[in-house]
Design an enzyme around this catalytic site. Structure first.
Site, PDB file in Angstrom:
ATOM      1  N   PRO A  14      -0.302  -2.094   9.894  1.00 60.02           N
ATOM      2  CA  PRO A  14      -1.293  -2.700  10.549  1.00 60.02           C
ATOM      3  C   PRO A  14      -0.747  -3.692  11.666  1.00 60.02           C
ATOM      4  O   PRO A  14       0.531  -4.362  11.509  1.00 60.02           O
ATOM      5  CB  PRO A  14      -1.837  -3.863   9.472  1.00 60.02           C
ATOM      6  CG  PRO A  14      -0.754  -3.733   8.206  1.00 60.02           C
ATOM      7  CD  PRO A  14      -0.161  -2.545   8.757  1.00 60.02           C
ATOM      8  N   GLN A  67      -7.241  -3.055   6.667  1.00 55.27           N
ATOM      9  CA  GLN A  67      -6.368  -4.330   6.137  1.00 55.27           C
ATOM     10  C   GLN A  67      -7.125  -5.708   6.224  1.00 55.27           C
ATOM     11  O   GLN A  67      -7.648  -5.806   7.388  1.00 55.27           O
ATOM     12  CB  GLN A  67      -5.112  -4.670   6.884  1.00 55.27           C
ATOM     13  CG  GLN A  67      -4.431  -5.606   6.090  1.00 55.27           C
ATOM     14  CD  GLN A  67      -3.246  -6.219   6.854  1.00 55.27           C
ATOM     15  OE1 GLN A  67      -2.870  -6.509   7.858  1.00 55.27           O
ATOM     16  NE2 GLN A  67      -1.909  -6.132   5.879  1.00 55.27           N
ATOM     17  N   CYS A  97       1.494 -11.929   6.242  1.00 56.56           N
ATOM     18  CA  CYS A  97       1.502 -12.439   7.671  1.00 56.56           C
ATOM     19  C   CYS A  97       1.852 -13.975   7.553  1.00 56.56           C
ATOM     20  O   CYS A  97       1.336 -14.764   6.811  1.00 56.56           O
ATOM     21  CB  CYS A  97       0.147 -12.434   8.247  1.00 56.56           C
ATOM     22  SG  CYS A  97      -0.006 -13.031   9.732  1.00 56.56           S
ATOM     23  N   HIS A 180       7.581  -5.586   3.064  1.00 50.50           N
ATOM     24  CA  HIS A 180       8.411  -5.888   4.231  1.00 50.50           C
ATOM     25  C   HIS A 180       9.454  -6.652   3.742  1.00 50.50           C
ATOM     26  O   HIS A 180       9.261  -7.477   3.051  1.00 50.50           O
ATOM     27  CB  HIS A 180       7.293  -6.884   5.070  1.00 50.50           C
ATOM     28  CG  HIS A 180       8.116  -6.941   6.536  1.00 50.50           C
ATOM     29  ND1 HIS A 180       7.501  -7.604   7.573  1.00 50.50           N
ATOM     30  CD2 HIS A 180       9.185  -6.468   7.007  1.00 50.50           C
ATOM     31  CE1 HIS A 180       8.205  -7.680   8.549  1.00 50.50           C
ATOM     32  NE2 HIS A 180       9.161  -7.133   8.093  1.00 50.50           N
ATOM     33  N   GLY A 222      12.037  -2.441   9.992  1.00 47.29           N
ATOM     34  CA  GLY A 222      13.110  -2.271  10.770  1.00 47.29           C
ATOM     35  C   GLY A 222      13.413  -0.665  10.716  1.00 47.29           C
ATOM     36  O   GLY A 222      14.706  -0.309  11.238  1.00 47.29           O
ATOM     37  N   GLY A 242       6.321   0.029  11.970  1.00 46.89           N
ATOM     38  CA  GLY A 242       5.254  -0.930  12.790  1.00 46.89           C
ATOM     39  C   GLY A 242       5.669  -0.652  14.391  1.00 46.89           C
ATOM     40  O   GLY A 242       5.468   0.434  14.900  1.00 46.89           O
TER      41      GLY A 242
HETATM   42  C1  LIG Z   1       2.297  -6.726  17.323  1.00 40.42           C
HETATM   43  C2  LIG Z   1       2.445  -6.969  16.010  1.00 40.42           C
HETATM   44  C3  LIG Z   1       1.227  -7.267  15.135  1.00 40.42           C
HETATM   45  C4  LIG Z   1       1.388  -7.251  13.776  1.00 40.42           C
HETATM   46  N1  LIG Z   1       0.190  -7.461  13.080  1.00 40.42           N
HETATM   47  C5  LIG Z   1       0.169  -7.580  11.569  1.00 40.42           C
HETATM   48  C6  LIG Z   1      -1.147  -7.408  10.734  1.00 40.42           C
HETATM   49  O1  LIG Z   1      -2.207  -7.514  11.276  1.00 40.42           O
HETATM   50  N2  LIG Z   1      -0.924  -7.320   9.487  1.00 40.42           N
HETATM   51  C7  LIG Z   1       0.229  -7.149   8.815  1.00 40.42           C
HETATM   52  O2  LIG Z   1       0.302  -6.906   7.630  1.00 40.42           O
HETATM   53  N3  LIG Z   1       1.260  -7.121   9.642  1.00 40.42           N
HETATM   54  C8  LIG Z   1       1.432  -7.167  10.731  1.00 40.42           C
HETATM   55  N4  LIG Z   1       2.428  -7.080  11.652  1.00 40.42           N
HETATM   56  C9  LIG Z   1       3.790  -6.541  10.841  1.00 40.42           C
HETATM   57  C10 LIG Z   1       3.901  -5.189  10.701  1.00 40.42           C
HETATM   58  O3  LIG Z   1       2.852  -4.742   9.962  1.00 40.42           O
HETATM   59  C11 LIG Z   1       5.144  -5.060  10.079  1.00 40.42           C
HETATM   60  O4  LIG Z   1       5.315  -5.380   8.600  1.00 40.42           O
HETATM   61  C12 LIG Z   1       6.381  -5.466  10.831  1.00 40.42           C
HETATM   62  O5  LIG Z   1       6.293  -5.083  12.010  1.00 40.42           O
HETATM   63  C13 LIG Z   1       7.755  -4.808  10.495  1.00 40.42           C
HETATM   64  O6  LIG Z   1       7.561  -3.451  10.587  1.00 40.42           O
HETATM   65  P1  LIG Z   1       8.642  -2.685  11.568  1.00 40.42           P
HETATM   66  O7  LIG Z   1      10.251  -3.162  11.596  1.00 40.42           O
HETATM   67  O8  LIG Z   1       8.530  -1.321  11.329  1.00 40.42           O
HETATM   68  O9  LIG Z   1       8.057  -3.106  12.969  1.00 40.42           O
HETATM   69  C14 LIG Z   1       2.502  -7.007  13.101  1.00 40.42           C
HETATM   70  C15 LIG Z   1       3.549  -6.761  13.836  1.00 40.42           C
HETATM   71  C16 LIG Z   1       3.513  -6.451  15.133  1.00 40.42           C
HETATM   72  C17 LIG Z   1       4.891  -6.163  16.014  1.00 40.42           C
END
Ligand SMILES: Cc1cc2nc3c(=O)[nH]c(=O)nc-3n(C[C@H](O)[C@H](O)[C@H](O)COP(=O)(O)O)c2cc1C
Length: 343
Positions: A14, A67, A97, A180, A222, A242
């Protein structure tokens, strides 16, 4: 007993302002199997807002998980009858969050200090749906003013803290924990910094699975390539990605091959754009914001020739009077042929 959700699996995280229905449509052209998440929606927003605008999605997006964020079971009770009018495949509660706006309202990551409440919220969601109900959270939190006064500590960041959180929440039997693998620092860091500064601690997620093999555990944080994702799928019940999905979506053509019996999606950039054009035209016909929808594709040429040109084209302002679908057609004429046709 068959698990209610497929495991191991890949999911696209999300992301607010990213994973709207347009982005999810785009993702579905690239992977048929990954679970796609919506942006986080608050239960209050769903109850008071324009539910069609918030909750509508296209059939092609399945499987898709909604979500939600909430700070009380009452909020959930008000929102769930509305949510149930849509056929989401899974409901996920946000306890990860770090945003002040969310945490200050007793939502998101600060809920890790209130495991009883999280348990009750999961139970409440389950009373309204037979679909899988899952929880996304961090490995811990830090924040002086956010934690309940009864807490002597400003940190809840040890493995034992997470284990304790899960042991209480698990009384409600969520169908999966998506973790996370870094703590959230609830004061002094922006949401963006909270995705970068607290170090990743994957070992604690592996240990949790090791000590509780009966739990469905998915890991997030990551992962930057398919090889790393494959490793997680062998160790755990799933991997969530993400930023990679936004930054380099073309790489995700390999996701389906990570599933048993799945295969690499050899779709080219040209075909992705061509398949997205009719979708953009349908938005144009219904006067939805089609420019917004093409901006979601901006990582499609990451790391290859033509990336700058592509971004220029799709970021052309609506005031220039060129339709978004025309901009996509223009890109097919202007970008290097070999890159467009790469498989
Ligand atoms: C622009 C952006 C918006 C995000 N919005 C949410 C969200 O609405 N809900 C949530 O649980 N995590 C949110 N996240 C966190 C991601 O779901 C994820 O946990 C985080 O980016 C780590 O994963 P990654 O390293 O693969 O990016 C957001 C991340 C980004 C970059």
């Amino acid at each position: 007993m068959k698990k209610p959700i497929e495991a191991p699996r890949v999911s696209i995280a999300p992301m607010i302002d990213v994973t709207d229905k347009h982005f999810r449509y785009f993702m579905r052209l690239i992977t048929k199997k990954a679970l796609l998440y919506t942006e986080m929606l608050t239960c209050e927003g769903i109850f008071h807002g324009d539910s069609h605008r918030l909750l509508d999605f296209n059939e092609i997006e399945h499987p898709v998980a909604l979500q939600i964020a909430a700070s009380s079971t009452e909020q959930i009770k008000r929102a769930m009858p509305i949510i149930n009018k849509w056929n989401y495949d899974e409901i996920n509660l946000n306890a990860g969050c770090p945003s002040d706006r969310v945490s200050g309202n007793l939502m998101g990551a600060c809920l890790m200090a209130y495991p009883d409440l999280v348990r009750d919220m999961i139970k409440t969601i389950k009373e309204f749906t037979d679909k899988p109900v899952t929880l996304k959270h961090r490995i811990g939190i830090e924040g002086r003013n956010i934690l309940p006064a009864s807490f002597k500590r400003t940190l809840l960041d040890t493995y034992e803290d997470m284990d304790n959180f899960i042991s209480i929440v698990d009384e409600a039997r969520p169908d999966s924990y998506i973790i996370h693998a870094r703590i959230a620092i609830l004061e002094g860091l922006s949401p963006k910094e909270n995705r970068e500064i607290p170090p990743l601690r994957y070992e604690e997620v592996y240990r949790l699975k090791d000590e509780h093999p009966e739990l469905n555990i998915e890991i997030n944080g990551g992962f930057k390539n398919l090889e790393a994702m494959k490793v997680q799928m062998a160790l755990l019940d799933g991997v969530m990605i993400g930023r990679l999905a936004k930054d380099n979506p073309f790489l995700l053509r390999g996701i389906d091959a990570l599933y048993e019996g799945g295969s690499f999606n050899y779709i080219s950039r040209r075909e992705i754009i061509e398949e997205y054009i009719p979708y953009i035209e349908s938005l144009e016909a219904s006067r939805e914001n089609s420019y917004m929808a093409i901006k979601h594709m901006d990582g499609l040429f990451t790391g290859v020739r033509g990336s700058k040109k592509w971004k220029q084209i799709i970021n052309t302002s609506a005031s220039q009077g060129i339709k978004a679908s025309e901009l996509l057609r223009l890109s097919l004429r202007e970008l290097p042929k070999d890159i467009l046709d790469e498989r």
